[in-house]
Design an enzyme around this catalytic site. Structure first.
Site, short mmCIF file in Angstrom:
data_model
loop_
_atom_site.label_atom_id
_atom_site.label_comp_id
_atom_site.label_asym_id
_atom_site.label_seq_id
_atom_site.Cartn_x
_atom_site.Cartn_y
_atom_site.Cartn_z
N ILE A 685 0.82 -1.22 0.00
CA ILE A 685 0.00 0.00 0.00
C ILE A 685 0.85 1.26 0.00
O ILE A 685 0.32 2.38 -0.05
CB ILE A 685 -0.95 0.03 1.22
CG1 ILE A 685 -0.15 -0.07 2.53
CG2 ILE A 685 -1.99 -1.05 1.11
CD1 ILE A 685 -1.02 0.10 3.77
N GLY A 686 2.17 1.11 0.07
CA GLY A 686 3.04 2.28 0.04
C GLY A 686 4.49 1.86 0.03
O GLY A 686 4.84 0.74 0.40
N GLY A 689 11.92 5.37 0.59
CA GLY A 689 13.34 5.14 0.40
C GLY A 689 13.89 4.01 1.24
O GLY A 689 14.94 3.45 0.93
N SER A 690 13.18 3.63 2.31
CA SER A 690 13.72 2.61 3.21
C SER A 690 13.02 1.26 3.07
O SER A 690 13.54 0.26 3.56
CB SER A 690 13.61 3.08 4.66
OG SER A 690 12.26 3.35 4.99
N GLY A 691 11.86 1.21 2.44
CA GLY A 691 11.19 -0.07 2.33
C GLY A 691 9.76 0.06 1.85
O GLY A 691 9.35 1.10 1.36
N VAL A 693 5.43 -0.84 2.62
CA VAL A 693 4.41 -1.02 3.64
C VAL A 693 3.30 -1.88 3.06
O VAL A 693 2.81 -1.64 1.94
CB VAL A 693 3.83 0.34 4.12
CG1 VAL A 693 2.76 0.10 5.18
CG2 VAL A 693 4.94 1.22 4.66
N LYS A 707 5.70 -2.79 7.94
CA LYS A 707 6.77 -2.07 7.26
C LYS A 707 7.96 -3.01 7.11
O LYS A 707 8.57 -3.42 8.10
CB LYS A 707 7.19 -0.82 8.04
CG LYS A 707 8.29 -0.01 7.35
CD LYS A 707 8.92 1.01 8.29
CE LYS A 707 7.98 2.14 8.60
NZ LYS A 707 8.65 3.20 9.42
N ASP A 807 10.38 14.47 13.13
CA ASP A 807 9.82 14.46 11.78
C ASP A 807 8.30 14.57 11.85
O ASP A 807 7.57 13.79 11.23
CB ASP A 807 10.23 13.18 11.05
CG ASP A 807 10.04 13.30 9.53
OD1 ASP A 807 9.88 14.43 9.03
OD2 ASP A 807 10.05 12.26 8.84
#
Length: 974
Positions: A685-686, A689-691, A693, A707, A807
């Site tokens: 679903i998304g 840059g890191s992985g 989901v 994730k 963040d």
């Protein structure tokens, strides 16, 4: 004689001609600066023209006799902007220049600064200047006042400032100066005031020769990073009235030389690393009013010479002090604030404490005091904070305190107090917080408690209170936490308890309550914890419990409850569930039919489960149908055909799982392998840059978000984010922070499993979903704002050590099926404790997202709680406007903060009927608010402006933000 008169007449003509020439030249200078260097959106300088007399122009002051310009003062004009207008200083008669409280900006060049070397007064405070402050050449010999506070200056304080020998007042507050204070400062022997607080990178020791400043009266460098010892020469500041060196990193002892400061009124040394004893040298400091050395490492006793002064405030809390309190302290007629908490003081308190002064704050908690409290603590009827928890006090509450209507905060837990609490104690309209837990009090709660309508927290657990709860306890509309546990209360629970709409925690365990649990619970929308265990409650578990939206702790164990377990409990996302030792019956609901809940169900003999041991089985003996045998035979073929595939898949999965390390943080009703086998591309679903989901729907019907990080060795920063999120979320429990269920770690595998948020992120709904903005009416947006603020406040103020998210943005605020918010994505989060250990306290990589980063980050590379506050202010603006932080509709020099700020300034100048003008131009057109919503929207925008102040010191804490937003709720509901 005639020739002499003619001579004078000629001189007069020459002088008049010269004056006219100078006047014309000055007029040209002023108009040139106005027309080429200043931006004047509100036409504040509209009368600067040839048709009016120069000396009548706004901001201009002339010498009455000569007509020369001596002062240009734009203080509080508010909207002027442009670079430093150095050309004003080409007017040779100019002596005073003030640009304070405007929007002047940019770096001041040395050449420009040099033009002003002849002036005596320079105030450029509260602007947007940045870069280094230029050097002070010897020509600045006439300067007496320099105010550069509240800008963004960087670099070191110029050593050449020591050459401006006539300086009397210097203010460098709230900037970003770094390095040590120049030793040359001690050359300024005319100096009376030196201010440099809120410069977090100002380091190094105080100048050893500070004592040379014989005329210095106010010396304040708080909230910086000064180190080293306090120089002994500080005792030579013979004119000093106020010293504030708080919130630094000073070490060493408090020098005994401070005993020579006979005229001093304020000494603030708190929040440092000072050690040693407080010197007993205060006998001659008869002017001293406030003394604060709290939060250091001081040892020894409280000096008698200090206790004997007529102080208004004495704060020595959070040290290592010991011994008894000198009796002379009680004779002080001026003492209003006494803070002795978190030391090792012992003995009894002076018996007349409070009798001779208007004592307002009394906090002696966390010591080893014993015996009775002083009888006259509230003798003057002014006491507001009554705090003495964690001691060995005994006896009854002093009568002066039980009938003291000024007290609003009571915290006297963990002592040995006895006796009944008088009815007058419970019935003060000022009371907001009561904690008398862990004592030996007895008696009952009187009906007069209804008069304490402001109470938000009532904690009286672990005492011997008894009797029935009066229904008047339901008349406390602000009640958020009620803990009456481990007492002797009896009778039925008042059904009106469900009317306490603000209630978040209700603990009534370990009493003798009877009857049924109140059924109508729909008003408990904020209840997160309910503990009614170990009473004598009967009847069925109300089905409405399952509809409580944020309940995550439910303990009903040890009662006489009967009937079936409501299926509605499956709706709850519980961290703790305990239904053991009751008379419950029937089949365990499927969502609870898991070995994780076995201990929560034991002690109910009539409960059954198909396969949950040691509960009885629900299966009944039946004749095996021949039809069933035939059906099973048919299925056997298909089972055999697929057996090989199942064995291979299971072996491969187990082989991979054997390399995993599973860390579980929540009770879950499923197994890890149920999640991992569903990590397929169709469930993505998304991605970032890191992985990726994944959305995973389990066999139980529950949905989770997973994730999964890319290859471990792909990025060290990705790896660091994973462990940061594991460490941070693993220990957090809050209704407005996303729940981390478990994490899986392997040699080449990283995954985090969260509760699934049905409505995705706030950012996507506002900016990417064409229908998203229409789904979020103002009431939902406001609830999102409050909930997210509460989550951040929990991180900043309730976690130990505090956690900075780093963040905060709309994409990291997730929304469940009812649009309730959860703060998420803690990959960049850090504890303040860890941050301090990092080199120079700076971040090793950019922290935050473009458009949300606080302006000070560009200069300091530091992120603090106030950085999160700034980012949250941007989110508030997004909620109101529906625009991105850097929306395409803005020009290249404008972002959402500037856009909203300019609208606020416009409203301030053209207030109309008291509110924001052109508010409809700011409000998201998809929202369509009602007329009643406008006042609340205005107030939320005002909170957003406070949060996004350019100066961190001016931003509220997140706890204060929550208060401000909740105040809006109360106001709007009136």
């Amino acid at each position: 004689m005639a020739s002499y008169i003619l001579y004078l007449h000629l001189l007069s003509l020459i002088f008049t001609s010269a004056v006219a020439s100078f006047s014309g030249r000055d007029t040209a200078v002023l108009l040139r600066v106005k027309n080429t260097q200043l931006t004047d959106p509100d036409s504040l300088l509209s009368n600067w023209n040839d048709s009016t007399t120069l000396c009548n122009w706004n901001g201009i002051t002339c010498n009455n006799q000569t007509g020369d310009i001596i002062s240009i003062d734009f203080t509080d004009f508010g909207t002027l902007s442009g670079p430093f207008p150095a050309d004003f200083c080409r007017i040779s008669t100019l002596r005073r220049l003030s640009l304070a409280n405007n929007y002047f900006n940019g770096t001041i060049s040395p050449a420009s600064f040099f033009l002003c070397s002849h002036i005596t007064f320079l105030n450029i405070s509260n602007n947007l200047f940045d870069g280094k402050l230029p050097e002070f050449k010897p020509m600045f010999g006439n300067l007496t006042v320099l105010d550069a506070s509240c800008n963004s200056f960087t670099g070191e304080i110029p050593a050449s400032i020591g050459e401006s020998l006539l300086l009397q007042f210097v203010d460098f507050s709230s900037n970003y100066f770094y390095g040590a204070l120049p030793e040359s400062l001690t050359n300024l022997t005319e100096l009376t005031t030196f201010l440099a607080p809120e410069n977090p990178s100002l380091t190094g020791p105080l100048p050893e020769t500070i004592g040379r400043l014989k005329k210095l009266q106010v010396f304040r460098i708080s909230s910086a990073n000064l180190s080293g010892e306090i120089p002994d020469s500080i005792g030579d500041l013979v004119s000093i009235k106020s010293i504030d060196l708080s919130n630094n990193s000073l070490t060493g002892i408090i020098p005994a030389s401070i005993g020579r400061l006979k005229g001093i009124e304020h000494i603030w040394l708190y929040l440092n690393n000072l050690s040693g004893e407080i010197p007993d040298v205060f006998a001659n400091l008869t002017s001293l009013l406030q003394f604060d050395v709290s939060q250091n490492n001081l040892v020894g006793k409280l000096p008698t010479s200090l206790a004997g002064l007529h102080l208004q405030s004495l704060a020595v809390n959070d040290n290592l002090l010991e011994g008894e309190i000198p009796p002379v302290l009680s004779l002080n007629p001026m003492l209003t604030q006494l803070k002795l908490f978190n030391n090792s003081f012992s003995g009894t308190l002076p018996e007349n404490l409070g009798k001779n002064s208007d004592l307002e704050e009394f906090d002696v908690s966390g010591n080893q005091f014993q015996g009775p409290l002083p009888l006259n603590l509230c003798y003057k009827k002014t006491l507001q904070k009554f705090i003495c928890f964690n001691n060995k006090f005994s006896g009854e509450i002093p009568p002066s305190c039980t009938d003291c209507k000024s007290i609003y905060y009571v915290r006297i837990s963990n002592n040995e107090f006895t006796g009944e609490v008088p009815a007058t104690f419970w019935s003060s309209s000022e009371l907001q917080f009561i904690d008398v837990s862990n004592n030996k009090f007895q008696g009952s709660i009187p009906a007069s408690i209804s008069k304490s309508s402001g109470v938000a927290k009532l904690v009286i657990s672990n005492n011997n209170f008894s009797g029935e709860l009066p229904t008047e306890i339901c008349k406390l509309p602000k009640m958020a936490e009620m803990d009456l546990s481990n007492n002797q209360f009896s009778g039925v629970l008042p059904t009106c308890l469900t009317k306490l709409k603000k209630l978040e925690k209700l603990n009534l365990q370990l009493n003798k309550f009877t009857g049924e649990i109140p059924n109508a619970m729909s008003s408990w929308a904020e209840l997160s914890s309910l503990n009614l265990s170990n009473n004598k409650l009967s009847g069925m578990i109300p089905d409405q419990i399952g509809n409580l939206p944020v309940l995550n702790y439910l303990d009903l164990a040890g009662n006489l409850l009967s009937g079936k377990i409501p299926a509605s409990l499956s709706k709850l996302k519980l961290n703790v569930l305990n239904l053991s030792n009751n008379n419950l019956e029937g089949r365990v609901p499927s969502v609870l039919d898991n070995e994780l809940f076995v201990s929560s169900l034991l002690g109910n003999p009539k409960l059954c489960s198909p396969d949950l041991k040691p509960l009885p089985s629900c299966h009944k003996t039946r004749s095996i149908s021949y039809y069933l045998v035939g059906f099973l035979s048919i299925l056997a073929f298909f089972l055999i055909a697929s057996l090989l595939w199942l064995v291979i898949k299971t072996k491969l999965f187990r082989r991979r799982k054997s390399l995993w390390k599973i860390t579980s943080f929540q009770r879950v009703g499923f197994k890890e392998q149920d999640v991992m086998v569903s990590l397929m591309e169709s469930n993505v679903i998304g991605m970032g840059g890191s992985g990726k989901v994944y959305r995973v729907t389990l066999k139980t019907g529950e949905t989770v978000a997973v994730k999964k990080l890319y290859g471990v060795h792909r990025s060290s920063e990705t790896e660091a984010e994973f462990w940061s999120e594991m460490e941070t979320l693993g220990r957090i429990r809050h209704k407005n922070i996303v729940k981390l269920l478990f994490g899986s770690v392997g040699a080449d595998f990283r995954a985090l499993v969260y509760e699934y948020m049905e409505n995705g992120s706030l950012g996507d709904l506002l900016h990417n979903d064409p229908k998203g903005g229409f789904l979020l009416d103002w009431s939902k947006r406001f609830e999102i704002a409050v909930g997210a603020a509460q989550g951040l406040a929990y991180l900043h103020h309730d976690c130990v050590p505090s956690i900075v998210h780093r963040d905060v943005k709309s994409n990291n605020i997730l929304l469940d099926e009812d649009f309730r918010p959860r703060v998420a994505d803690f990959g960049l989060a850090k504890t303040l404790q860890l941050e301090v250990k990092e080199s120079d306290g700076a971040m090793s990589r950019v922290a935050g997202s473009y458009g949300y980063i606080a302006p000070e980050y560009a200069y300091t590379m530091k992120v603090t709680e106030k950085s999160d506050v700034y980012s949250f202010g941007v989110v508030l603006m997004e909620l109101v406007t529906g625009k991105r932080p850097n929306d395409p509709s803005f020009d290249e020099h404008t972002d959402i903060v500037k856009w909203v700020t300019e609208a606020a300034l416009s409203s301030a100048e053209n207030p109309g009927d008291g509110g924001w003008t052109d508010l409809d131009q700011l409000i998201d057109p998809k929202m369509n608010p009602s007329i009643e919503d406008y006042e609340e929207i205005e107030r939320v925008l005002n909170v957003a402006l406070q949060c996004t102040s350019a100066f961190p010191i001016n931003r509220p804490s997140m706890r204060r933000v929550v208060e401000l937003l909740k105040d809006h709720t109360r106001t709007s509901s009136k």
